[in-house]
Each structure stands twice: as C-alpha cells, then as structure tokens.
Design an enzyme around this catalytic site. Structure first.
Site, PDB file in Angstrom:
ATOM      1  N   GLU A  17       0.832  -1.209   0.000  1.00 55.53           N
ATOM      2  CA  GLU A  17       0.000   0.000   0.000  1.00 55.53           C
ATOM      3  C   GLU A  17       0.870   1.263   0.000  1.00 55.53           C
ATOM      4  O   GLU A  17       1.904   1.305   0.669  1.00 55.53           O
ATOM      5  CB  GLU A  17      -0.872  -0.012   1.254  1.00 55.53           C
ATOM      6  CG  GLU A  17      -1.877   1.120   1.306  1.00 55.53           C
ATOM      7  CD  GLU A  17      -3.021   0.807   2.247  1.00 55.53           C
ATOM      8  OE1 GLU A  17      -3.734  -0.194   2.012  1.00 55.53           O
ATOM      9  OE2 GLU A  17      -3.185   1.546   3.221  1.00 55.53           O
ATOM     10  N   HIS A  77      -8.287   3.394  -3.607  1.00 56.38           N
ATOM     11  CA  HIS A  77      -9.243   3.545  -2.510  1.00 56.38           C
ATOM     12  C   HIS A  77     -10.170   4.715  -2.847  1.00 56.38           C
ATOM     13  O   HIS A  77      -9.765   5.665  -3.526  1.00 56.38           O
ATOM     14  CB  HIS A  77      -8.530   3.861  -1.197  1.00 56.38           C
ATOM     15  CG  HIS A  77      -7.693   2.741  -0.669  1.00 56.38           C
ATOM     16  ND1 HIS A  77      -7.387   2.620   0.670  1.00 56.38           N
ATOM     17  CD2 HIS A  77      -7.100   1.693  -1.272  1.00 56.38           C
ATOM     18  CE1 HIS A  77      -6.633   1.543   0.859  1.00 56.38           C
ATOM     19  NE2 HIS A  77      -6.436   0.976  -0.311  1.00 56.38           N
ATOM     20  N   ALA A 125     -20.490   2.459   3.631  1.00 57.23           N
ATOM     21  CA  ALA A 125     -19.745   1.932   2.483  1.00 57.23           C
ATOM     22  C   ALA A 125     -20.626   1.044   1.597  1.00 57.23           C
ATOM     23  O   ALA A 125     -20.426   0.998   0.377  1.00 57.23           O
ATOM     24  CB  ALA A 125     -18.524   1.157   2.981  1.00 57.23           C
TER      25      ALA A 125
HETATM   26  P1  FAD Z   1     -18.645   1.042   6.809  1.00 51.72           P
HETATM   27  O1  FAD Z   1     -18.528  -0.323   6.252  1.00 51.72           O
HETATM   28  O2  FAD Z   1     -19.720   1.915   6.281  1.00 51.72           O
HETATM   29  O3  FAD Z   1     -18.786   0.918   8.401  1.00 51.72           O
HETATM   30  C1  FAD Z   1     -18.663   2.073   9.238  1.00 51.72           C
HETATM   31  C2  FAD Z   1     -19.388   1.821  10.556  1.00 51.72           C
HETATM   32  O4  FAD Z   1     -20.801   1.823  10.328  1.00 51.72           O
HETATM   33  C3  FAD Z   1     -19.081   0.453  11.184  1.00 51.72           C
HETATM   34  O5  FAD Z   1     -19.113   0.602  12.572  1.00 51.72           O
HETATM   35  C4  FAD Z   1     -20.225  -0.414  10.680  1.00 51.72           C
HETATM   36  O6  FAD Z   1     -20.462  -1.543  11.508  1.00 51.72           O
HETATM   37  C5  FAD Z   1     -21.373   0.579  10.701  1.00 51.72           C
HETATM   38  N1  FAD Z   1     -22.421   0.281   9.711  1.00 51.72           N
HETATM   39  C6  FAD Z   1     -22.238  -0.173   8.455  1.00 51.72           C
HETATM   40  N2  FAD Z   1     -23.402  -0.317   7.829  1.00 51.72           N
HETATM   41  C7  FAD Z   1     -24.374   0.092   8.701  1.00 51.72           C
HETATM   42  C8  FAD Z   1     -25.789   0.195   8.642  1.00 51.72           C
HETATM   43  N3  FAD Z   1     -26.482  -0.169   7.554  1.00 51.72           N
HETATM   44  N4  FAD Z   1     -26.459   0.662   9.751  1.00 51.72           N
HETATM   45  C9  FAD Z   1     -25.775   1.023  10.873  1.00 51.72           C
HETATM   46  N5  FAD Z   1     -24.426   0.939  10.995  1.00 51.72           N
HETATM   47  C10 FAD Z   1     -23.733   0.478   9.909  1.00 51.72           C
HETATM   48  N6  FAD Z   1      -9.849   5.779   5.351  1.00 51.72           N
HETATM   49  C11 FAD Z   1      -9.560   6.790   4.483  1.00 51.72           C
HETATM   50  O7  FAD Z   1      -9.941   7.927   4.742  1.00 51.72           O
HETATM   51  N7  FAD Z   1      -8.877   6.553   3.327  1.00 51.72           N
HETATM   52  C12 FAD Z   1      -8.448   5.308   2.967  1.00 51.72           C
HETATM   53  O8  FAD Z   1      -7.833   5.131   1.914  1.00 51.72           O
HETATM   54  C13 FAD Z   1      -8.718   4.224   3.865  1.00 51.72           C
HETATM   55  N8  FAD Z   1      -8.345   2.964   3.573  1.00 51.72           N
HETATM   56  C14 FAD Z   1      -8.657   1.930   4.422  1.00 51.72           C
HETATM   57  C15 FAD Z   1      -8.304   0.609   4.065  1.00 51.72           C
HETATM   58  C16 FAD Z   1      -8.610  -0.451   4.908  1.00 51.72           C
HETATM   59  C17 FAD Z   1      -8.226  -1.849   4.506  1.00 51.72           C
HETATM   60  C18 FAD Z   1      -9.264  -0.207   6.155  1.00 51.72           C
HETATM   61  C19 FAD Z   1      -9.555  -1.338   7.095  1.00 51.72           C
HETATM   62  C20 FAD Z   1      -9.646   1.100   6.500  1.00 51.72           C
HETATM   63  C21 FAD Z   1      -9.350   2.165   5.638  1.00 51.72           C
HETATM   64  N9  FAD Z   1      -9.742   3.478   5.949  1.00 51.72           N
HETATM   65  C22 FAD Z   1      -9.444   4.510   5.063  1.00 51.72           C
HETATM   66  C23 FAD Z   1     -10.436   3.778   7.207  1.00 51.72           C
HETATM   67  C24 FAD Z   1     -11.979   3.704   7.045  1.00 51.72           C
HETATM   68  O9  FAD Z   1     -12.404   4.676   6.150  1.00 51.72           O
HETATM   69  C25 FAD Z   1     -12.603   3.912   8.433  1.00 51.72           C
HETATM   70  O10 FAD Z   1     -12.316   2.823   9.274  1.00 51.72           O
HETATM   71  C26 FAD Z   1     -14.097   4.226   8.459  1.00 51.72           C
HETATM   72  O11 FAD Z   1     -14.424   4.659   9.790  1.00 51.72           O
HETATM   73  C27 FAD Z   1     -15.010   3.072   8.132  1.00 51.72           C
HETATM   74  O12 FAD Z   1     -15.018   2.802   6.803  1.00 51.72           O
HETATM   75  P2  FAD Z   1     -15.795   1.496   6.224  1.00 51.72           P
HETATM   76  O13 FAD Z   1     -15.692   1.564   4.752  1.00 51.72           O
HETATM   77  O14 FAD Z   1     -15.334   0.289   6.918  1.00 51.72           O
HETATM   78  O15 FAD Z   1     -17.301   1.879   6.663  1.00 51.72           O
END
Ligand code: FAD
Length: 289
Positions: A17, A77, A125
């Site tokens: 990465e 990303h 997401a």
């Molecule tokens: P989601 O999957 O949307 O989850 C976020 C929260 O909401 C979780 O607690 C989940 O359980 C909850 N949730 C999901 N769906 C629902 C629903 N329908 N109802 C209620 N609650 C729900 N950040 C950056 O800014 N840039 C990057 O490039 C970046 N790369 C990353 C790469 C990896 C491999 C990882 C693990 C993280 C990365 N992050 C990055 C951090 C990430 O953006 C944060 O952790 C963010 O807070 C959550 O993103 P997510 O896509 O997992 O969100």
C-alpha cells in the site's frame, strides 16, 4: 486485470500500500517510493484516499501510474462520507476513464465537525459499493475489522453490517491491521459462520517506530499484545533496532498466517520501500513453497 481474478489463482499473493502526498510538493517523493515498491513485483499496490479531499486527486493519478507505467495492478481507494454523491460519481467516472479496474470502497471517517452524513451523501460503504457496481465493470474491495470497528459496541453488529456490505457487491475484503493472529483466525471463523465467503486479505502493518505505534493505536483502537509491547519498551528509543524488530515481527506474523493456510497478504508498506523489501527478502523462499 481484476484483483479477484488474480486471487483465484492457487498461489500466494502479496500486495503493498502507498499513500498520496499531503501536498503536490511531495508528489515526486511518493512516486519514487512507489516505483521501488513496484520493483518488488507485488500482485497489486493499493493507493489510499484522503477522506478530507486533500490528497484525493492524486489517488487516481498514482493508481494510473502504477498500472500503466510500472505494469503492476493497482487498487484505488475511494471514500464517500466527506463528499457529496455527485462528487463521488465524478471520481468513479474518472477512474473508469483512466482504465482503473479495482476500487476499495470505503465510507471514510466522518469529519468531527460534520456529524452524520447529510442526505446528499452516502451514509455507509455498502451504499458506495452499490453505486460502483452500477457504474461499471469494476472489481470491488471493502474494509473489515477483526477487532470490530471502533464505532460499534457489539461485534455481532459489525458482522451483520459486513454481510450487508458484501452482499451489496463486494469481491474481496482487506482487514484493518492486527498484531495478534489469533484475533484474525477467530474473526475468519465468525464471518464464515455468518455466510461471508469472499477472500479476506489480512492487513499487516510493520511497526517501525514508537510514534507510528501510538498513531496506529489512536486511529484504529488496535490491541498491541504484550509480546509486541515488550519489543517497543526495549527498542522504542533506538530507531534502527526498532525498525529491525518491527520488520521481524511483521515477517513472523506473515509466516504464521501462510503456515495456517492463508494465501493472500496485504502489507501496509506506508511509502517505505526499504521496509517492504526487507520483508520480501525474509519471505523469498517461503512464498515459492
Ligand atoms: P462502513 O462499512 O460503512 O462501516 C462504518 C461503521 O458503520 C461500522 O461501525 C459499521 O459496523 C457501521 N455500519 C455499516 N453499515 C451500517 C448500517 N447499515 N447501519 C448502521 N451501521 C452500519 N480511510 C480513508 O480515509 N482513506 C483510505 O484510503 C482508507 N483505507 C482503508 C483501508 C482499509 C483496509 C481499512 C480497514 C480502513 C481504511 N480506511 C481509510 C479507514 C476507514 O475509512 C474507516 O475505518 C471508516 O471509519 C469506516 O469505513 P468502512 O468503509 O469500513 O465503513
């Protein structure tokens, strides 16, 4: 090439990465590091996305450079929480135009001054995954959290929402960093039980300084095992020793994962080609076996 097609090959896959520069002035330095990391012939290189938009325009640029100029597959990303739906759609269209085939769909952290995303934004997401799925023939990755996402009190909720995200069109998952492999094995068991069957790439972060460990801990709430804490206590004040110990710890984690049947490893190489190379050197025979 779509990453999911590569992951279907019955062999070990290693990916790295890089993150874009905070300002345009740092662009050449990041490019030089990326070129060296690409020289290690990983299966793909992912490029992070600045949630606040600061570095986001460079993500596509670097992903294109990796794919076109360096001949290595790239994963761009994309976060959605701090942009409007229209802005996100424009980024997706741009990635498509540039020939990027792989996107890691993320919500991103919600800026402290913004509160919950408003109506003109994607809230989670899984909504972004659906949007990308409907926008073109992309391979879509997403994030998962072996220790649970910091916002969720209950791990079961995390897995329930992860299932919803995967069912929305995710091809593979990459984990948040972890430092205790048993946490990963336990997580894998629980998500497979929940019917999540897509490939999961464990994310391994080589911690090479005490400062980096503190930052990682604050951002992700990751637990540092006592064994790791002892390394930090002993070598934290000696940068060269800490780097060597951090590389050895990450290598050890990877060897254990591979020995236990894991085929795909994502290394958070953090624009440090020397760290990426040291790990690859340590694994040179192991990944051939
Ligand atoms: P989601 O999957 O949307 O989850 C976020 C929260 O909401 C979780 O607690 C989940 O359980 C909850 N949730 C999901 N769906 C629902 C629903 N329908 N109802 C209620 N609650 C729900 N950040 C950056 O800014 N840039 C990057 O490039 C970046 N790369 C990353 C790469 C990896 C491999 C990882 C693990 C993280 C990365 N992050 C990055 C951090 C990430 O953006 C944060 O952790 C963010 O807070 C959550 O993103 P997510 O896509 O997992 O969100």
């Amino acid at each position: 090439m779509k990453i999911i097609d590569r992951l279907k090959e019955d062999r070990i896959h290693i990916s790295f990465e890089v993150f874009p520069p905070k300002t345009d002035a740092g662009f050449d330095k990041v490019l030089a590091a990326t070129d060296k990391i690409a020289g290690l012939s990983p299966d793909f290189i992912s490029v992070t996305y600045g949630a606040g938009g600061g570095t986001s325009k460079n993500t596509a640029k670097i992903a294109k450079h990796i794919k076109e100029d360096l001949g290595v597959e790239s994963l761009a990303h994309l976060t959605c929480a701090s942009s409007t739906k229209e802005e996100v759609r424009m980024v997706i269209a741009n990635l498509k135009e540039l020939g990027i085939e792989n996107i890691l769909a993320l919500r991103g952290d919600i800026p402290a001054d913004m509160g919950f995303p408003t109506e003109d934004r994607f809230h989670y997401a899984y909504e972004l995954v659906k949007e990308i799925r409907n926008s073109g023939d992309f391979c879509i990755g997403a994030a998962c959290y072996p220790e649970g996402h910091v916002e969720n009190e209950h791990k079961e909720d995390d897995i329930k929402y992860l299932k919803q995200k995967v069912d929305s069109g995710v091809d593979f998952l990459t984990t948040q960093m972890f430092f205790d492999n048993d946490i990963h094995y336990n997580f894998l068991y629980r998500i497979r039980e929940a019917g999540i069957t897509v490939p999961v790439l464990p994310g391994i972060m080589p911690i090479t300084s005490a400062k980096q460990m503190k930052r990682s801990c604050e951002l992700s709430g990751t637990v540092f095992p006592r064994r790791f804490q002892a390394i930090l206590d002993r070598f934290g004040d000696c940068p060269e020793a800490m780097q060597q110990a951090g590389i050895a710890y990450a290598t050890d984690q990877i060897i254990d994962l591979l020995a236990n049947g894991v085929k795909n490893i994502h290394i958070y190489s953090m624009n440090k080609p020397e760290v990426a190379k040291a790990i690859m050197d340590n694994l040179s025979e192991i990944i051939k076996c």
